[in-house]
Scaffold this active site. Structure first.
Site, PDB file in Angstrom:
ATOM      1  N   CYS A  40       0.888  -1.185   0.000  1.00 16.84           N
ATOM      2  CA  CYS A  40       0.000   0.000   0.000  1.00 16.84           C
ATOM      3  C   CYS A  40       0.913   1.218   0.000  1.00 16.84           C
ATOM      4  O   CYS A  40       1.096   1.874   1.023  1.00 16.84           O
ATOM      5  CB  CYS A  40      -0.907   0.002   1.225  1.00 16.84           C
ATOM      6  N   PRO A  43       1.512   7.713  -0.526  1.00 13.37           N
ATOM      7  CA  PRO A  43       2.105   8.597  -1.551  1.00 13.37           C
ATOM      8  C   PRO A  43       3.572   8.315  -1.860  1.00 13.37           C
ATOM      9  O   PRO A  43       4.108   8.893  -2.795  1.00 13.37           O
ATOM     10  CB  PRO A  43       1.950   9.987  -0.926  1.00 13.37           C
ATOM     11  N   GLY A  44       4.280   7.479  -1.065  1.00  7.00           N
ATOM     12  CA  GLY A  44       5.592   7.032  -1.517  1.00  7.00           C
ATOM     13  C   GLY A  44       6.801   7.383  -0.675  1.00  7.00           C
ATOM     14  O   GLY A  44       7.919   7.070  -1.064  1.00  7.00           O
ATOM     15  N   SER A  45       6.628   8.025   0.487  1.00  4.33           N
ATOM     16  CA  SER A  45       7.819   8.389   1.274  1.00  4.33           C
ATOM     17  C   SER A  45       8.524   7.137   1.802  1.00  4.33           C
ATOM     18  O   SER A  45       9.752   7.040   1.773  1.00  4.33           O
ATOM     19  CB  SER A  45       7.441   9.316   2.426  1.00  4.33           C
ATOM     20  N   ASP A  98      -5.524  -4.310  -6.199  1.00  4.01           N
ATOM     21  CA  ASP A  98      -6.091  -4.426  -4.861  1.00  4.01           C
ATOM     22  C   ASP A  98      -5.157  -5.322  -4.057  1.00  4.01           C
ATOM     23  O   ASP A  98      -4.950  -6.490  -4.411  1.00  4.01           O
ATOM     24  CB  ASP A  98      -7.488  -5.055  -4.952  1.00  4.01           C
ATOM     25  N   ASP A 123       1.812  -1.296   5.031  1.00  8.00           N
ATOM     26  CA  ASP A 123       1.419  -0.072   5.726  1.00  8.00           C
ATOM     27  C   ASP A 123      -0.040   0.183   5.339  1.00  8.00           C
ATOM     28  O   ASP A 123      -0.326   0.957   4.445  1.00  8.00           O
ATOM     29  CB  ASP A 123       2.338   1.075   5.303  1.00  8.00           C
ATOM     30  N   CYS A 176      -0.997   4.091  11.229  1.00 12.33           N
ATOM     31  CA  CYS A 176      -0.864   5.333  11.999  1.00 12.33           C
ATOM     32  C   CYS A 176      -2.101   5.484  12.884  1.00 12.33           C
ATOM     33  O   CYS A 176      -2.710   6.539  12.960  1.00 12.33           O
ATOM     34  CB  CYS A 176      -0.624   6.551  11.110  1.00 12.33           C
TER      35      CYS A 176
END
Length: 270
Positions: A40, A43-45, A98, A123, A176
């Protein structure tokens, strides 16, 4: 200063990231020869961290592994491409599936076996209630039902990740959220399903400067009507059976204390 930060970020010299967001890739322990899956990724950090770990020894040799970054959202997958291309890595690919039904993959038409991954990051989508310091909407939008609704999805993604993991490989599951229903309850359920084939790993020796708390094996479960559920009731329950804490025997076997909780107030983080 602002222009400097923007230009350096665009060319990949700087990546700005919250400290706690960096923990899952660090304990994943990626090496240049590993096949890595980020289930997942947008955004890619964290994905950028995984790619950087793959290239950690570039002064000696090129990496032979790769990072495959997946996201179920088509637009967010495009965001991933934009984020990671700054790093100019040839060992990186973005896919759009998915995560619950991530497909079997062969690296070539002639390959006899499907790819299994050395390292997997899950994540997963979560309620994000632990982002309350920076995300003011958490305070007004939080509902008990949010975590209950996401709980099955989180189990499915983690289960699929474990199916794709090589024997002896390492998977990190992270959220988170502070809610045990999105964390220890998920870990307990896959340990219950997989028996002795998987185990939790103690990471107390990793990241020595990090103040962390142990995972919990006991918690209260509330229904959507805000009343405590003492146990699962199949006929009349809005709460999944897997949301409830493990039994005493299971708790001794599962070692959920190996889970890592990082609270915002202990070291001024998210």
């Amino acid at each position: 200063t602002q222009r400097f930060l923007v230009s350096e970020t665009e060319v990949g010299n700087i990546s700005r990231q919250e400290a706690v967001s960096m923990i899952p890739p660090l304990v994943l322990d990626v090496e240049p020869h590993h096949f890595v899956l980020d289930m997942c990724a947008a955004p890619g950090s964290k994905t950028a961290q995984l790619v950087e770990a793959l290239h950690a020894n570039d002064d000696k040799e090129w990496p032979t592994g790769f990072v495959m970054a997946n996201d179920s959202d088509y637009r967010r997958s495009h965001m991933l491409v934009h984020q990671i291309k700054r790093l100019n890595s040839p060992n990186f690919v973005v896919v759009n599936h998915d995560a619950q039904q991530f497909p079997k993959i062969k690296l070539s038409k002639d390959a006899t076996e499907f790819v299994k991954f050395d390292r997997i990051l899950c994540d997963v989508p979560c309620t994000g209630d632990a982002t309350m310091r920076k995300n003011i909407n958490v305070w007004k939008d939080w509902r008990i039902g949010n975590a209950i609704g996401l709980h099955p999805l989180q189990i499915n993604i983690l289960t699929r990740g474990l199916q794709l993991l090589k024997k002896g490989g390492r998977l990190v599951f992270s959220t988170c959220s502070l809610n045990p229903i999105e964390n220890e309850a998920i870990v307990a359920e896959v340990l219950r399903k997989w028996g002795g084939r998987i185990k939790t790993v103690n990471c107390d020796d990793r990241l020595p400067g990090l103040i962390r708390s142990h995972g919990v094996s006991n918690w209260k479960v509330y229904g959507k009507d805000l009343t405590i559920r003492e146990s699962y009731n199949e006929e009349n329950s809005d709460v999944h059976k897997t949301c409830f804490p493990p039994t005493e025997e299971e708790a001794k076997e599962f070692h959920l204390e190996n889970c890592m909780r990082v609270y915002p107030h202990t070291q001024n983080t998210g």
